[in-house]
Write a protein that holds these residues in place. Structure first.
Motif, short mmCIF file in Angstrom:
data_model
loop_
_atom_site.label_atom_id
_atom_site.label_comp_id
_atom_site.label_asym_id
_atom_site.label_seq_id
_atom_site.Cartn_x
_atom_site.Cartn_y
_atom_site.Cartn_z
N GLN A 159 37.22 33.04 43.39
CA GLN A 159 37.84 31.89 44.02
C GLN A 159 38.32 32.26 45.42
O GLN A 159 38.59 31.39 46.23
N ASP A 160 38.41 33.55 45.67
CA ASP A 160 38.79 34.04 46.99
C ASP A 160 37.51 34.35 47.77
O ASP A 160 36.44 34.50 47.19
N TRP A 175 32.57 33.15 39.94
CA TRP A 175 33.84 33.62 39.39
C TRP A 175 34.85 34.03 40.47
O TRP A 175 36.00 34.27 40.15
#
Length: 183
Positions: free
Chosen positions: A145-146, A143
């Motif tokens: 994305q960074d 979950w």
């Protein structure tokens, strides 16, 4: 231009203003709505699941407490205090599932007291952190994305998580006895 709130931090005996005061004001409002959904309930009502969801009010507060504690730990100690998703065990997933329900022997007053303790720690941390811009590497999880979050971003996540679950709690409370927190 809107003015920022000014808050007093009793632990450090200093006044907070600007971004830190705004963060704490927003978090306090979300916490207040979440706690308010449990007013005048018995332990049995707080543990009940009156909707098709698995959620109960006591469990939501336990979950928000665990989330806030976990992200505060992340802010203070980095990702070493969180597991990568692929390293999580069945026991980890079972423990997470237990965050969403009241277990035998748990009481609403005990859950609320634990939440107050975590909230006080977070509030003091927000007031005293040297830099909201510093970043920490995130644990690996599908979950995210960074790869890194700033302290500010982690604090905003705590605010968002609390507000989201306050809305869930409002629906659950209304299903229990018709009482509403908002509106």
């Amino acid at each position: 231009m809107a003015e920022s709130a000014t808050l007093s931090n009793p632990k450090s005996n200093t006044a907070l203003s600007g971004e830190r005061a705004d963060l704490l004001t927003q978090l306090a409002a979300a916490r207040r709505f979440l706690r308010f959904t449990t007013r005048d309930l018995s332990d049995e009502q707080a543990a009940s699941r009156p909707t098709h969801s698995e959620l109960c009010l006591g469990g939501l507060i336990k979950h928000v407490t665990a989330v806030e504690r976990g992200w505060a730990d992340f802010i203070l100690g980095g990702k070493s205090l969180m597991k990568d998703f692929d390293d999580m065990t069945e026991e980890d997933f079972a423990q997470r599932a237990d965050e969403f329900r009241m277990l035998p022997g748990e009481t609403l007053s005990g859950i609320l007291a634990a939440y107050e303790e975590v909230a006080a720690r977070t509030d003091d941390m927000v007031a005293t952190l040297p830099d909201l811009n510093s970043t920490r590497p995130l644990p690996a999880a599908p979950w995210f994305q960074d790869t890194h979050w700033s302290v500010r971003r982690a604090l905003l996540h705590i605010v968002a998580e609390t507000a989201q679950h306050a809305g869930h709690a409002d629906i659950i409370r209304e299903a229990i006895d018709g009482a509403k927190s908002m509106g």
